[in-house]
Design a protein around this motif. Structure first.
Motif, PDB file in Angstrom:
ATOM      1  N   VAL A 307       0.849  -1.206   0.000  1.00 51.14           N
ATOM      2  CA  VAL A 307       0.000   0.000   0.000  1.00 51.14           C
ATOM      3  C   VAL A 307       0.884   1.255   0.000  1.00 51.14           C
ATOM      4  O   VAL A 307       0.674   2.189  -0.780  1.00 51.14           O
ATOM      5  CB  VAL A 307      -0.957  -0.016   1.221  1.00 51.14           C
ATOM      6  N   ARG A 308       1.901   1.264   0.842  1.00 53.36           N
ATOM      7  CA  ARG A 308       2.781   2.435   0.913  1.00 53.36           C
ATOM      8  C   ARG A 308       3.603   2.618  -0.362  1.00 53.36           C
ATOM      9  O   ARG A 308       3.794   3.741  -0.836  1.00 53.36           O
ATOM     10  CB  ARG A 308       3.696   2.325   2.135  1.00 53.36           C
ATOM     11  N   ARG A 310       2.778   1.782  -3.332  1.00 52.11           N
ATOM     12  CA  ARG A 310       1.898   2.307  -4.399  1.00 52.11           C
ATOM     13  C   ARG A 310       1.665   3.806  -4.211  1.00 52.11           C
ATOM     14  O   ARG A 310       1.606   4.551  -5.183  1.00 52.11           O
ATOM     15  CB  ARG A 310       0.566   1.549  -4.421  1.00 52.11           C
ATOM     16  N   LYS A 311       1.531   4.206  -2.950  1.00 56.48           N
ATOM     17  CA  LYS A 311       1.380   5.642  -2.675  1.00 56.48           C
ATOM     18  C   LYS A 311       2.603   6.411  -3.146  1.00 56.48           C
ATOM     19  O   LYS A 311       2.517   7.559  -3.569  1.00 56.48           O
ATOM     20  CB  LYS A 311       1.156   5.875  -1.186  1.00 56.48           C
ATOM     21  N   GLU A 312       3.752   5.767  -3.069  1.00 54.91           N
ATOM     22  CA  GLU A 312       4.992   6.406  -3.533  1.00 54.91           C
ATOM     23  C   GLU A 312       5.111   6.385  -5.048  1.00 54.91           C
ATOM     24  O   GLU A 312       6.085   6.886  -5.614  1.00 54.91           O
ATOM     25  CB  GLU A 312       6.218   5.683  -2.938  1.00 54.91           C
ATOM     26  N   GLY A 313       4.142   5.719  -5.696  1.00 54.29           N
ATOM     27  CA  GLY A 313       4.139   5.698  -7.153  1.00 54.29           C
ATOM     28  C   GLY A 313       4.748   4.460  -7.768  1.00 54.29           C
ATOM     29  O   GLY A 313       4.860   4.344  -8.994  1.00 54.29           O
TER      30      GLY A 313
END
Lengths: 391, 305
Positions: A307-308, A310-313
């Motif tokens: 999840v993290r 993906r948040k970072e791209g």
């Protein structure tokens, strides 16, 4: 309320740990024989079976050691039972010879290994996933095996049933590769109605009493079938069952040809049915740059990290192995063509990562996030590995 | 297959009044597996002959007998008998048989194996099955060494006798097998040699018809290894020795029946007692504790009526 007609299926929602759930899965699958020897952290499975079997018509016996437990169940299977044994760590090592006997004699049974830290006595009360290669290679000789890795108590229940079904279908021992964490984790477990549980029945020979019967002949099961129908004692079939290399009559045959015929069939019956056997869970793998691969309890620790990331791209895909053996070789080869990297998360110092490396064949980089056991991974380590993998 | 013409020719050629063309208990053997692997002069085959005659005499039906062996020369017995037959792993025949018996108690289970298999690697299973009084018969052909692997030291090798791994003689106290069986709770314990074929046949019949854990030790020459290595003069000399040295002492406390060089070989039935077997004990206790909630395993009904 559980049905009184089928007390072996405790239909309803429960708050139980993985060990108890695995025992209920075995009962729901129709297991009626268990032999065990106490060993942490697996003991609760046999304790539950010892408590439950007397009211469901089953037989539990505590044997004198794991060697005895793992062969008593095979005697029971040839006596017509559906049987299970349960162990951990050192006990799993002791059962290796009889895993091979089960493969060689095509005796279906389920062996639960609630993995703990090793080697030797190691960490009896704490988790590891360091027996995964032993499951495939621990008994001497060439063999193919089926092993499933649950990541929750619910899956301990569900997969125990799957293990029995695969075992009956392919006449091979099937391993439920739990770990201390899922074994002792308390969660909601929903047990369905008995009618909703799919049971694969044992394929028994149709030969009449006293007729000539070859216990390892595939003639009866149709063209291309590699799994001979079974019998049991008392049917007038007089099978001979041996761990020696044997012909289709079950008679010892010490020749290169007999060994070749038998080994090819025993391995091919699994290898040529991998599409039916292999279960994996895939998410967002199609456009991924990096794919995280994990199984069992470790797969759950991957989620916050993914999840993290993906948040970072980062474009992250995820593969969870449900069957750890046979390994989903073909799928990993395909994905290696399109991704940059695989990140393998497992609670050992690098076991299934070797399979991924072998299948990636240098086309994608492979990164291990290992752990020596005793506790689950820190998601930070998994995140760091993903970042590194795409740099 | 009998054929009158052949019989006539054989009678004429041999001068015998009667010629038997097939082994009298061939019906119990897997003829297609002959010849067997045992050496000339080995006692295992003699013991099997006693066994097949005993089962024939017992009135048991073929489909109601299961034979389980471990590994070794005697471990090959299962594979020659036309019965439901299991050749298991080294030392584990009794553990396999325990599972089989509890899953399908209708079958009469006979474990047939050697001294190394049953009492070295498998010793743990023997003592526990005897303690539990699981209903099975264990027949041990004791040839005082490991035959299959070339005559190594066994837990039965007498002190000072040589084995390939004890080239200067054993320095260990051997097991007194009847005493071991008696002390662990076996309900029937007998010892005979392969010289005593009638007595052995009778003992096997008694043992398999008796409920509970029963044990028959069968002393046998291993002509190729133990007998040759220890210069005992060949199998015939050993049989002669069995004949001369053996003394029958039925009912003797088994602690008195150690096998010692130059001392009498004590044969006979040492234990014949009754003790509730595993299944009956389990059923009684579960019924007491669980009442109506107890469900007797379906296959156990066969042996409870």
């Amino acid at each position: 309320m559980p049905s009184t007609d089928t007390p072996h299926v405790l239909t309803g929602a429960h708050f139980i740990d993985g060990d108890h759930a695995a025992a209920e899965g075995a009962l729901a699958a129709g297991a009626n024989f268990a032999a065990g020897y106490p060993i942490t952290p697996s003991t609760e499975v046999v304790e539950r079976l010892a408590a439950r079997f007397p009211s469901t018509g089953g037989v539990f016996i505590q044997m004198e050691d794991e060697l005895a437990a793992s062969i008593a169940i095979q005697g029971a299977v040839w006596g017509g039972a559906k049987a299970i044994t349960v162990t951990s760590g050192p006990g799993f090592s002791l059962m290796m010879e009889h895993l091979g006997y089960g493969v060689m004699t095509e005796t279906p049974f389920v062996l639960v290994n609630v993995q703990r830290g090793g080697p030797s006595t190691g960490l009896p009360t704490m988790p590891a996933q360091a027996d995964i290669m032993q499951a495939k290679w621990g008994s001497h000789g060439d063999y193919e095996i089926i092993a499933l890795a649950p990541s929750s108590p619910q899956e301990c229940f569900d997969f125990a049933i799957k293990c029995f079904n695969l075992s009956e279908k392919y006449r091979v021992p099937v391993l439920l590769m739990m770990d201390e964490c899922v074994g002792h984790m308390l969660e909601r477990v929903v047990i369905p109605e008995p009618d909703a549980i799919n049971i694969h029945p044992r394929h028994m020979t149709q030969k009449p009493f006293g007729a000539e019967y070859k216990p390892y002949s595939t003639d009866e099961c149709g063209n291309g079938c590699m799994i001979p129908p079974m019998t049991k004692v008392g049917m007038g079939h007089y099978p001979h069952v041996t761990g020696l290399t044997h012909d289709d009559r079950g008679y010892p045959s010490m020749t290169v040809a007999a060994q070749n015929n038998l080994m090819r069939r025993l391995t091919n019956k699994i290898k040529q049915n991998v599409d039916d056997i292999i279960m994996i869970e895939e998410t967002d793998t199609e456009n991924a740059d990096v794919i995280v691969m994990s199984y069992g309890i470790s797969s759950r620790v991957c989620h916050p990290a993914i999840v993290r990331a993906r948040k970072e791209g980062l474009r992250v895909g995820f593969i969870r192995l449900i069957t750890v053996w046979p390994f989903p070789e073909q799928r990993i080869r395909e994905l290696a063509e399109s991704v940059e990297a695989f990140v393998v998360v497992e609670m050992n110092l690098g076991q299934m990562v070797r399979e991924v490396e072998r299948c990636a064949c240098g086309k994608a980089s492979v990164h291990l996030v290992g752990h020596t056991g005793g506790g689950v991974h820190d998601p930070e380590d998994i995140l760091a590995a993903m970042r590194e993998a795409v740099e | 297959m009998s054929n009158d013409t052949n019989t006539d020719v054989l009678v004429a050629e041999t001068g015998l009044e009667e010629v038997v063309e097939a082994h009298p208990t061939m019906d119990w053997l897997r003829e297609e597996r002959m010849p067997h692997i045992w050496c000339p002069g080995c006692g295992v085959g003699t013991s099997v002959n006693c066994f097949t005659r005993a089962v024939e005499d017992s009135g048991l039906k073929r489909e109601d007998i299961t034979i389980v062996s471990g590994i070794g020369c005697t471990g090959r017995v299962a594979g020659y008998l036309r019965l439901d037959s299991f050749h298991t792993t080294h030392g584990r025949a009794i553990a396999f048989a325990t599972g089989l018996k509890l899953a399908h108690p209708k079958t009469t289970v006979v474990v047939y194996s050697g001294d190394g298999d049953l009492f070295a690697i498998g010793g743990n299973h023997f003592i526990h099955a005897a303690r539990r009084n699981v209903d099975m018969t264990v027949i041990c052909v004791n040839n005082f060494n490991y035959g299959m692997t070339g005559g190594q030291l066994a837990p039965t090798t007498p002190e000072f006798y040589a084995a390939s791994t004890a080239p200067y003689g054993s320095t260990e106290l051997p097991f007194n097998l009847p005493y071991l069986a008696q002390s662990c709770g076996a309900v029937y314990v007998a010892r005979w040699t392969v010289f005593h074929v009638r007595q052995l046949q009778k003992a096997i019949k008694e043992a398999i018809l008796k409920t509970g854990f029963t044990f028959v030790e069968v002393l046998s020459p291993c002509p190729t290894l133990f007998v040759r290595r220890n210069k005992l003069g060949g199998s015939l000399a050993v049989l002669q020795d069995y004949k001369e040295r053996s003394v029958v002492k039925n009912g003797l406390d088994a602690r008195e029946v150690d096998l010692l060089p130059d001392q009498p070989i004590i044969c006979g039935k040492f234990v014949d007692t009754d003790r509730q077997n595993y299944i009956r004990t389990a059923v009684e206790q579960m019924q007491q504790k669980l009442g109506d909630r107890y469900r007797i395993p379906d296959t156990w009904q066969d042996v409870l009526s």
